[in-house]
Write a protein that holds these residues in place. Structure first.
Motif, PDB file in Angstrom:
ATOM      1  N   VAL A  20      33.410  46.720  30.879  1.00  0.00           N
ATOM      2  CA  VAL A  20      32.528  45.911  31.956  1.00  0.00           C
ATOM      3  C   VAL A  20      31.133  45.660  31.284  1.00  0.00           C
ATOM      4  CG1 VAL A  20      31.286  45.937  34.134  1.00  0.00           C
ATOM      5  CG2 VAL A  20      33.945  46.413  34.042  1.00  0.00           C
ATOM      6  N   MET A  21      30.809  46.755  30.892  1.00  0.00           N
ATOM      7  CA  MET A  21      29.275  46.563  30.205  1.00  0.00           C
ATOM      8  C   MET A  21      29.305  45.773  28.975  1.00  0.00           C
ATOM      9  SD  MET A  21      28.176  50.792  30.617  1.00  0.00           S
ATOM     10  CE  MET A  21      26.366  50.372  30.312  1.00  0.00           C
ATOM     11  N   VAL A  22      30.337  45.818  28.232  1.00  0.00           N
ATOM     12  CA  VAL A  22      30.338  44.911  26.993  1.00  0.00           C
ATOM     13  C   VAL A  22      30.399  43.485  27.352  1.00  0.00           C
ATOM     14  CG1 VAL A  22      31.546  44.255  24.950  1.00  0.00           C
ATOM     15  CG2 VAL A  22      31.124  46.759  25.562  1.00  0.00           C
ATOM     16  N   LEU A  23      31.225  43.236  28.319  1.00  0.00           N
ATOM     17  CA  LEU A  23      31.478  41.940  29.063  1.00  0.00           C
ATOM     18  C   LEU A  23      30.335  41.246  29.528  1.00  0.00           C
ATOM     19  CD1 LEU A  23      33.315  39.805  29.716  1.00  0.00           C
ATOM     20  CD2 LEU A  23      33.850  40.788  31.758  1.00  0.00           C
ATOM     21  N   PHE A  24      29.422  42.254  30.336  1.00  0.00           N
ATOM     22  CA  PHE A  24      28.232  41.563  30.930  1.00  0.00           C
ATOM     23  C   PHE A  24      27.244  41.283  29.724  1.00  0.00           C
ATOM     24  CE2 PHE A  24      29.453  43.192  35.175  1.00  0.00           C
ATOM     25  CZ  PHE A  24      29.032  42.124  35.971  1.00  0.00           C
ATOM     26  N   ILE A 347      27.838  54.307  38.621  1.00  0.00           N
ATOM     27  CA  ILE A 347      27.264  53.681  37.657  1.00  0.00           C
ATOM     28  C   ILE A 347      28.219  52.319  37.384  1.00  0.00           C
ATOM     29  CG2 ILE A 347      27.199  53.667  35.019  1.00  0.00           C
ATOM     30  CD1 ILE A 347      26.864  56.666  35.083  1.00  0.00           C
ATOM     31  N   PHE A 348      29.594  52.406  37.596  1.00  0.00           N
ATOM     32  CA  PHE A 348      30.172  51.309  37.698  1.00  0.00           C
ATOM     33  C   PHE A 348      29.811  50.273  38.705  1.00  0.00           C
ATOM     34  CE2 PHE A 348      33.803  48.322  38.260  1.00  0.00           C
ATOM     35  CZ  PHE A 348      34.515  48.211  37.034  1.00  0.00           C
ATOM     36  N   MET A 349      29.636  50.717  39.945  1.00  0.00           N
ATOM     37  CA  MET A 349      29.118  49.674  40.864  1.00  0.00           C
ATOM     38  C   MET A 349      27.487  49.122  40.704  1.00  0.00           C
ATOM     39  SD  MET A 349      30.919  49.653  43.639  1.00  0.00           S
ATOM     40  CE  MET A 349      30.182  49.752  45.232  1.00  0.00           C
ATOM     41  N   GLY A 350      26.579  50.353  39.794  1.00  0.00           N
ATOM     42  CA  GLY A 350      25.350  49.812  39.744  1.00  0.00           C
ATOM     43  C   GLY A 350      25.377  48.671  38.327  1.00  0.00           C
ATOM     44  N   VAL A 351      26.518  48.885  37.522  1.00  0.00           N
ATOM     45  CA  VAL A 351      26.358  47.869  36.438  1.00  0.00           C
ATOM     46  C   VAL A 351      26.920  46.503  36.977  1.00  0.00           C
ATOM     47  CG1 VAL A 351      27.758  47.283  34.250  1.00  0.00           C
ATOM     48  CG2 VAL A 351      26.865  49.492  34.830  1.00  0.00           C
ATOM     49  N   LEU A 352      27.877  46.444  37.915  1.00  0.00           N
ATOM     50  CA  LEU A 352      28.222  45.360  38.616  1.00  0.00           C
ATOM     51  C   LEU A 352      27.173  44.638  39.264  1.00  0.00           C
ATOM     52  CD1 LEU A 352      31.678  45.955  40.122  1.00  0.00           C
ATOM     53  CD2 LEU A 352      31.270  44.431  38.534  1.00  0.00           C
ATOM     54  N   ASN A 353      26.261  45.386  39.965  1.00  0.00           N
ATOM     55  CA  ASN A 353      25.300  44.837  40.608  1.00  0.00           C
ATOM     56  C   ASN A 353      24.272  44.278  39.731  1.00  0.00           C
ATOM     57  OD1 ASN A 353      26.193  45.409  43.407  1.00  0.00           O
ATOM     58  ND2 ASN A 353      25.315  47.572  43.379  1.00  0.00           N
ATOM     59  N   ASN A 354      23.767  44.947  38.723  1.00  0.00           N
ATOM     60  CA  ASN A 354      22.662  44.643  37.944  1.00  0.00           C
ATOM     61  C   ASN A 354      23.326  43.394  36.904  1.00  0.00           C
ATOM     62  OD1 ASN A 354      21.415  45.294  35.105  1.00  0.00           O
ATOM     63  ND2 ASN A 354      20.104  46.014  36.835  1.00  0.00           N
ATOM     64  N   LYS A 370      32.756  43.118  44.350  1.00  0.00           N
ATOM     65  CA  LYS A 370      32.649  44.282  44.703  1.00  0.00           C
ATOM     66  C   LYS A 370      33.964  44.809  45.753  1.00  0.00           C
ATOM     67  CE  LYS A 370      28.446  44.886  45.803  1.00  0.00           C
ATOM     68  NZ  LYS A 370      27.207  45.365  46.236  1.00  0.00           N
ATOM     69  N   GLY A 371      34.302  43.843  46.460  1.00  0.00           N
ATOM     70  CA  GLY A 371      35.399  44.134  47.476  1.00  0.00           C
ATOM     71  C   GLY A 371      36.709  43.990  46.782  1.00  0.00           C
ATOM     72  N   ILE A 372      36.731  43.354  45.860  1.00  0.00           N
ATOM     73  CA  ILE A 372      38.268  43.019  44.902  1.00  0.00           C
ATOM     74  C   ILE A 372      38.381  44.467  44.240  1.00  0.00           C
ATOM     75  CG2 ILE A 372      39.330  41.809  43.196  1.00  0.00           C
ATOM     76  CD1 ILE A 372      38.015  39.362  44.236  1.00  0.00           C
ATOM     77  N   VAL A 373      37.159  44.702  43.440  1.00  0.00           N
ATOM     78  CA  VAL A 373      37.137  46.069  42.645  1.00  0.00           C
ATOM     79  C   VAL A 373      37.505  47.147  43.568  1.00  0.00           C
ATOM     80  CG1 VAL A 373      35.501  47.535  41.184  1.00  0.00           C
ATOM     81  CG2 VAL A 373      35.567  45.083  40.992  1.00  0.00           C
TER      82      VAL A 373
END
Length: 391
Positions: A20-24, A347-354, A370-373
């Motif tokens: 996810v981090m690489v994708l973003f 951290i996963f939630m934080g990266v998604l938000n950010n 976030k709901g789907i995740v």
């Protein structure tokens, strides 16, 4: 092949986080909106999600006891923050006394709820739902619906400052953070090698040397990269040190102490745990008392971050904490989950938000994602458990 599958299964969320981090990073670069790994952004990511990590660690204790949750943590954050604001800002009281009072207050609130849940056996959902409304109402009464600010620098320096502190000397900041990173890597290396040697002496099974050194090199590389990024900005956030202490203390408690293992035993099968001599009522009471304590810690961090005490503080914090635990591998039925997993989930939630915020994705769509995740994480847990029981 079996060992590889086991490693992949064990680190599923860590791999997902890296992807996810690489994708973003790729999407943000294509959009021309900077970098997810910009030093300032990494610092903001830590500061913005510090409360999620603290609350997720406490929430994990509750979930381990049998899938129980605490819906009141956001309201406790608001109430403790309100008390701190009135004491420090309005009444100019001693900062250390206020911190002590706030921690005691949070612990007492947790104990109050823990009593009804553990000894009267009222469902945790009902007790904490009542607490969510009760403590939010008390916070509104204490603040009279108003926001109190600003907090004195004497208080802020304990939760929102940076080390080594000399913002003008960039070279000193980078040097200190890199040295701290190197020391942490050396300590981690020593702990891993000593632990492996002890296991070999006792005849326990250990992972291959290739796996061990691969993990050590990877973790040390991440630590040094993080040290460099923090050193390139303002230095080490004081709150990161607090998070490190909490994570290490609770990881040790859950994995290496008898009372910590009681949480897992109770979540696995409460009746069997009780018959084997575990005081399940006391274990459940501890989980919720501890949740109140960590909610107070999160409150102290939050008011320092926002430099204000507001009646709306802590809104939906309980959902972030619960989501972090489930995404990090905690079972919806209890008995399974780790502190490190909860931290990875946070951290996963934080990266998604950010990441979505940098890309300018609408806030409503962010909630959808976030709901789907969260649903996917729970579905994965349920399906994998059914698959394991069949095999």
């Amino acid at each position: 092949m079996t060992k590889t599958k086991e490693v992949l299964k064990k680190n599923t969320m860590l791999i997902a986080l890296a992807v996810v981090m690489v994708l973003f990073q790729v999407l943000i670069s294509i959009a021309g909106k900077g970098s997810l790994f910009a030093p300032a952004n990494i610092t903001n990511l830590i500061l913005q999600n510090s409360y999620v990590v603290i609350l997720a660690v406490g929430m994990l204790m509750c979930i381990l006891t049998g899938g129980n949750i605490d819906l009141s943590v956001g309201s406790i954050v608001a109430l403790v923050g309100a008390i701190a604001g009135v004491m420090i800002v309005s009444n100019k009281m001693n900062v250390y006394l206020t911190i002590l009072v706030c921690l005691v207050l949070g612990t007492l609130i947790g104990a109050w709820q823990g009593f009804w849940i553990a000894y009267v056996r009222i469902p945790a959902f009902i007790v904490t739902l009542a607490g969510m409304m009760l403590w939010r109402g008390v916070a509104l009464i204490v603040l009279n619906g108003l926001t109190i600010s600003p907090f004195p620098q004497e208080y802020l320096r304990y939760f929102s400052s940076f080390l080594p502190g000399d913002a003008s000397n960039k070279g000193l900041i980078l040097s200190v953070t890199l040295i701290v990173g190197a020391v942490l890597c050396a300590v981690y290396l020593a702990v891993q090698l000593i632990g492996r040697a002890k296991k070999l002496r006792k005849g326990y099974d250990v992972e291959s040397q290739g796996m061990l050194w691969g993990r050590i090199v990877l973790i040390c590389a991440v630590v040094m990269a993080l040290s460099y990024l923090l050193g390139s900005n303002k230095g080490i956030p004081v709150v990161l040190i607090l998070l490190g202490v909490i994570i290490l203390a609770y990881s040790y408690y859950t994995q290496n102490t008898v009372p910590g293992r009681y949480l897992y035993a109770m979540g696995g099968n409460e009746k069997a745990a009780k018959l084997s001599g575990i005081n399940t009522n006391r274990t459940l009471f501890f989980a919720y008392t501890n949740m109140g304590f960590l909610s107070a810690v999160a409150a102290l961090v939050c008011i320092a971050r926002f430099n204000s005490a507001a009646p709306s503080a802590g809104t939906n914090y309980e959902m972030d904490a619960i989501g972090a635990c489930y995404i990090g591998g905690a079972s919806a039925y209890g008995g399974t989950g780790t502190v490190s997993g909860a931290v990875i989930g946070a951290i996963f939630m934080g990266v998604l938000n950010n990441g979505m915020s940098i890309l300018g994705i609408d806030a409503n769509w962010q909630k959808v994602v976030k709901g789907i995740v969260l649903l996917a994480a729970v579905v994965f847990d349920v399906v994998s458990k059914k698959h394991s029981s069949k095999s």
